[in-house]
Design an enzyme around this catalytic site. Structure first.
Site, PDB file in Angstrom:
ATOM      1  N   ASP A   8       0.878  -1.168   0.000  1.00 49.94           N
ATOM      2  CA  ASP A   8       0.000   0.000   0.000  1.00 49.94           C
ATOM      3  C   ASP A   8       0.914   1.216   0.000  1.00 49.94           C
ATOM      4  O   ASP A   8       1.490   1.579   1.033  1.00 49.94           O
ATOM      5  CB  ASP A   8      -0.892  -0.012   1.247  1.00 49.94           C
ATOM      6  CG  ASP A   8      -1.714   1.268   1.395  1.00 49.94           C
ATOM      7  OD1 ASP A   8      -1.750   2.074   0.437  1.00 49.94           O
ATOM      8  OD2 ASP A   8      -2.307   1.470   2.474  1.00 49.94           O
ATOM      9  N   LYS A  70       2.703  11.385  -3.384  1.00 53.98           N
ATOM     10  CA  LYS A  70       1.667  10.659  -4.131  1.00 53.98           C
ATOM     11  C   LYS A  70       0.654  11.614  -4.759  1.00 53.98           C
ATOM     12  O   LYS A  70       0.065  11.308  -5.793  1.00 53.98           O
ATOM     13  CB  LYS A  70       0.959   9.679  -3.193  1.00 53.98           C
ATOM     14  CG  LYS A  70      -0.117   8.826  -3.834  1.00 53.98           C
ATOM     15  CD  LYS A  70      -0.666   7.833  -2.828  1.00 53.98           C
ATOM     16  CE  LYS A  70      -1.815   7.010  -3.397  1.00 53.98           C
ATOM     17  NZ  LYS A  70      -2.294   6.017  -2.423  1.00 53.98           N
ATOM     18  N   GLU A 169      -7.277   0.564  -4.631  1.00 54.25           N
ATOM     19  CA  GLU A 169      -7.262   0.477  -3.179  1.00 54.25           C
ATOM     20  C   GLU A 169      -8.595  -0.007  -2.576  1.00 54.25           C
ATOM     21  O   GLU A 169      -8.592  -0.881  -1.698  1.00 54.25           O
ATOM     22  CB  GLU A 169      -6.875   1.832  -2.592  1.00 54.25           C
ATOM     23  CG  GLU A 169      -5.409   2.169  -2.827  1.00 54.25           C
ATOM     24  CD  GLU A 169      -5.073   3.622  -2.546  1.00 54.25           C
ATOM     25  OE1 GLU A 169      -5.968   4.354  -2.075  1.00 54.25           O
ATOM     26  OE2 GLU A 169      -3.922   4.023  -2.788  1.00 54.25           O
ATOM     27  N   ASP A 192     -13.256   5.067   1.188  1.00 52.84           N
ATOM     28  CA  ASP A 192     -11.812   5.082   1.441  1.00 52.84           C
ATOM     29  C   ASP A 192     -11.310   6.524   1.482  1.00 52.84           C
ATOM     30  O   ASP A 192     -11.105   7.146   0.442  1.00 52.84           O
ATOM     31  CB  ASP A 192     -11.099   4.282   0.347  1.00 52.84           C
ATOM     32  CG  ASP A 192      -9.594   4.175   0.570  1.00 52.84           C
ATOM     33  OD1 ASP A 192      -9.089   4.835   1.495  1.00 52.84           O
ATOM     34  OD2 ASP A 192      -8.940   3.439  -0.173  1.00 52.84           O
TER      35      ASP A 192
END
Length: 602
Positions: A8, A70, A169, A192
Site C-alpha cells: 500500500d 503521491k 485500493e 476510502d
C-alpha cells in the site's frame, strides 16, 4: 513458490506484506513498526533516507524533506493550480512537462521520490524474511488515470520490483474484509478516505468473484486537507512563518487530530516555538469537526455518483466498509452512517486494510491463494472520433478490466489514403467535449469510400493501462499507440467532465441525433444523385419526380436544421429510391462486375 509482496503506497504512510501459511502478514521494520511514513529526506551531502527517520527531519529541514509525493505522481504542470497544494518544499512547473520536486540544485519526479519509500519497504521486507524480494503488487486510488498508474508502476520498477499488478485500493480493502464470504450477489460500498486521496467504490460479490460496479473519487482530497484547514484557522496564524515552525505545528496538529478521535479536548503544546516562547492552544472535538466538515462533505457527491452509476439505492447495500486513517474520526463515521442509513463495518484496522488486501491479491497471483477472482473497472468511457465529430465509444465507462474490444471502420471520402485515429476519454457525445489521449495515422491504398477497412482495438490490462491498435485488414499493416502519458488531468477536471455530461445530456443527445441524421441525409443525397445518372432512364417520369420532391424536402430540412423533419424526409427519400437502388444492383449483376459489400462510415 516465489514470494510476491503486497504494497500500500500511501500518501501519508505505506505498508508491505506477504502471505505466510495462508495468512496475510504485514512486515515491520527493525523497530517493530509496520507503518512507514511516506516521507523522504534528501540532504545536501550524504545518503537519502526514507520513512520514520526522514519524517523527523521535517522539523529540522523542511525544504529538503518530501512528503505527500503521491499527490503529485503522474501529474503535469497544468493539471492543478499552484494554490491547490500547500507544501514546504519547492515545485518546478514547466508547462506540458511532469511536475518536479526541487531539492537544492537537483530536481526529482514524484515517482523517483516514491521509489525511495518503496526501496525502504523492500529492505525492511527482506530483513524480516531473510531472503530477497523482487515481485510486488502495488495499490493505487481507483480514480488514478493512466499516467498516474504508469508513474506508480515506474516507481516500483525504480525501487527494484517487478510490478505484477496495479490494484485499486477500495477493491484491495474488500479482500481484506473477507467479503468473499458474503452471500451471492452481495453489494458492498467501500468508503476510502486516506491522507491524500478519496475513493468511493461499489462492488458486487459472487462466489469469490469481486466485481467493481462503479467508482468515483478525488486523488487530491484527504486528511492532508483537514490538516491544512486547521493550520489556516485564525488561532494558528503567525505573521512570519518559518518552514520548520510550520512543520512542527503540522506534526502537533496531526497528533491532536488523532487523539480527538477518542478524547473530547486536547492541548497543543510546543515548547520554545518562537525562540524562548512556547505555543499553547486548546482544541476540542467540536471545533475540529467544524473545521473538518467542509472537507468531509466534499466526499458526498462521489458517494452519490457511485451509487447512481451502479443503479443502486443505499438500502440495496449489504455492507459499507471504511478504509483510510481519516475514517477513525467520529465525524466521518457519523457522516457515512447518515448518508447510507446504516452502521459502517469498522472491523478492520483502517490504516492496514488496503495493505492486507494487496497482500491477499499478491497471494492470488503467486498461487498461495486460490478460488478468488478480482475484477476492477475503468472509470471513464474510451473511444475514438468518427466522421461528423462524434465520440464512438469502444469501451464504456465502468467496464470490468482487464478487457479488450474493437470495431471495424471504413472511409467516408473517395481515394482516402490514411485514417486518423483520435483516441478519446470522456462521457460527452461530441468528440470535442472529451479528452484527447493521443492521435496517430494508419495508411492504406487509395480506394472508393467504404472499401478500405481498418480494425481498431482497445485493450486495457489488469493495471488499467490502455493500448490502442489499428490494422488495415487488406495488408495486415498495423500501428499501436503507446499510452505513456495518457489523461494527465486533475480530478477536478474529472468531476467537471461527469457533471457536464449530466448537465448537457439533453443537448448532447440532440446534437448527436442531428449529426447522425445529417450524415445519413448527405450520404443519401450523393447516392441518389449518382444513381439517377447511372440508371435514371429506367425510371418513369412520376418516379423521378417523386424522388426529386423527396430530395428537396431533405435539403430544406438540412437548411432549417430540424431533426424531426430531417429524419422524416430521410425515411421518405429512402423509400422513394428503393426501386432506383434495386435497378442499380440489377444492372451491376448483369454486367457481372465483382462487388464487395460496402459498410457506411460511422
Amino acid at each position: 513458490m516465489e514470494d510476491i509482496v503486497g504494497i500500500d503506497l500511501g500518501t501519508t504512510n505505506s505498508l508491505i506484506g506477504v502471505m505466510d501459511a495462508g495468512f496475510p502478514v504485514l512486515l515491520a521494520d527493525e523497530n517493530g513498526q509496520r507503518l512507514t511514513p511516506s516521507v523522504v529526506h534528501i540532504p545536501e551531502n550524504g545518503e537519502t533516507i526514507a520513512g520514520r527517520a526522514a519524517a523527523r527531519m521535517r522539523v529540522v529541514n523542511s525544504r529538503s524533506t518530501i512528503y505527500s509525493a503521491k499527490r503529485l505522481i503522474g501529474l503535469r504542470a497544468n493539471d492543478f493550480a499552484k494554490e491547490d497544494v500547500d507544501l514546504d518544499y519547492e515545485l518546478v512547473r514547466r508547462r506540458g512537462q511532469p511536475v518536479r520536486i526541487k531539492v537544492g540544485a537537483r530536481e526529482y519526479l514524484s515517482e523517483e521520490i516514491s521509489a525511495f519509500v518503496l526501496q525502504k519497504l523492500k529492505r525492511d521486507a527482506e530483513g524480516a524474511l531473510g531472503r530477497e524480494i523482487s515481485r510486488a503488487v502495488i495499490t493505487v486510488p481507483a480514480y488514478f488515470n493512466d499516467a498516474q498508474r504508469r508513474a506508480t508502476k515506474r516507481a516500483g520498477e525504480l525501487a527494484g520490483f517487478s510490478v505484477e499488478r496495479i490494484v485499486n485500493e477500495p477493491t484491495a480493502a474488500a479482500l481484506a474484509y473477507g467479503l468473499d464470504k458474503l452471500k451471492s450477489k452481495s453489494k458492498v460500498a467501500v468508503y476510502d478516505l486516506g491522507g491524500g486521496t478519496f475513493d468511493m467504490s461499489i462492488l458486487e460479490l459472487n462466489n469469490g468473484v469481486f466485481e467493481v460496479l462503479a467508482t468515483s473519487g478525488n486523488t487530491r482530497l484527504g486528511g492532508d486537507d483537514i490538516d491544512r484547514a486547521i493550520i489556516s484557522d485564525v488561532r494558528f496564524q503567525m505573521s512570519d512563518w518559518k518552514p520548520e515552525q510550520k512543520a512542527r505545528l503540522r506534526d502537533e496538529i496531526v497528533d491532536a487530530k488523532h487523539r480527538l478521535s477518542t478524547e473530547g479536548e486536547v492541548r497543543i503544546d510546543i515548547p520554545f516555538f518562537q525562540g524562548a516562547e512556547s505555543f499553547h492552544v486548546d482544541l476540542s472535538r467540536a471545533e475540529l469537526e467544524k473545521i473538518a466538515r467542509p472537507v468531509v462533505d466534499r466526499t458526498r457527491v462521489h458517494c452519490l455518483r457511485a451509487l447512481a452509476d451502479a443503479k443502486l439505492e443505499p438500502s440495496d447495500l449489504d455492507e459499507i466498509i471504511l478504509v483510510g486513517g481519516v475514517t477513525r474520526m467520529p465525524l466521518v463515521r457519523q457522516f457515512v452512517r447518515e448518508l447510507f442509513g446504516r452502521e459502517p463495518n469498522v472491523s478492520q484496522n483502517p490504516d492496514e486494510a488496503v495493505a492486507i488486501g494487496a497482500t491477499i491479491q499478491a497471494g492470488i497471483l503467486s498461487g498461495a491463494i486460490r478460488d478468488v477472482v478480482l475484477l476492477d473497472v475503468t472509470p471513464l468511457s474510451l473511444g475514438i472520433e468518427t466522421f461528423g465529430g462524434l465520440m464512438n465509444v469502444i469501451i464504456p465507462r465502468n467496464s470490468t478490466i482487464p478487457t479488450k474490444a474493437g470495431e471495424m471502420f471504413t472511409t467516408a471520402v473517395h481515394n482516402q489514403r490514411a485514417m486518423s485515429i483520435k483516441v478519446l476519454q470522456g462521457e460527452r457525445e461530441m468528440a470535442r467535449d472529451n479528452w484527447k489521449l493521443g492521435e496517430f495515422e494508419i495508411e492504406f491504398e487509395p480506394a472508393p469510400k467504404g472499401v478500405p477497412r481498418v480494425g481498431v482495438q482497445f485493450a486495457i490490462d489488469a493495471n488499467g493501462i490502455l493500448q490502442v491498435l489499428a490494422r488495415d485488414t487488406k495488408t495486415g499493416k498495423e500501428k499501436i499507440l503507446e499510452m505513456k502519458s495518457a489523461v494527465d488531468v486533475s480530478d477536478e477536471a474529472v468531476e467537471m467532465m461527469l457533471a457536464e455530461s449530466l448537465d448537457h445530456a439533453f443537448e448532447d443527445v440532440n446534437e448527436r441525433v442531428w449529426i447522425e441524421a445529417k450524415l445519413k441525409a448527405e450520404e443519401m443525397l450523393a447516392a441518389v444523385e449518382s444513381g439517377l445518372k447511372i440508371a435514371g432512364e429506367r425510371l418513369d417520369a412520376m418516379e423521378k419526380e417523386t424522388i426529386r420532391q423527396c430530395v428537396l424536402k431533405v435539403e430544406e430540412a438540412l437548411e432549417v436544421r430540424q431533426t424531426a423533419h430531417l429524419k422524416k424526409a430521410n425515411d421518405a427519400l429512402d423509400k422513394a429510391s428503393e426501386r432506383l437502388a434495386a435497378i442499380i444492383v440489377e444492372k451491376a449483376m448483369d454486367e457481372s462486375s465483382p462487388r464487395e459489400s460496402i459498410e457506411h462510415a460511422p
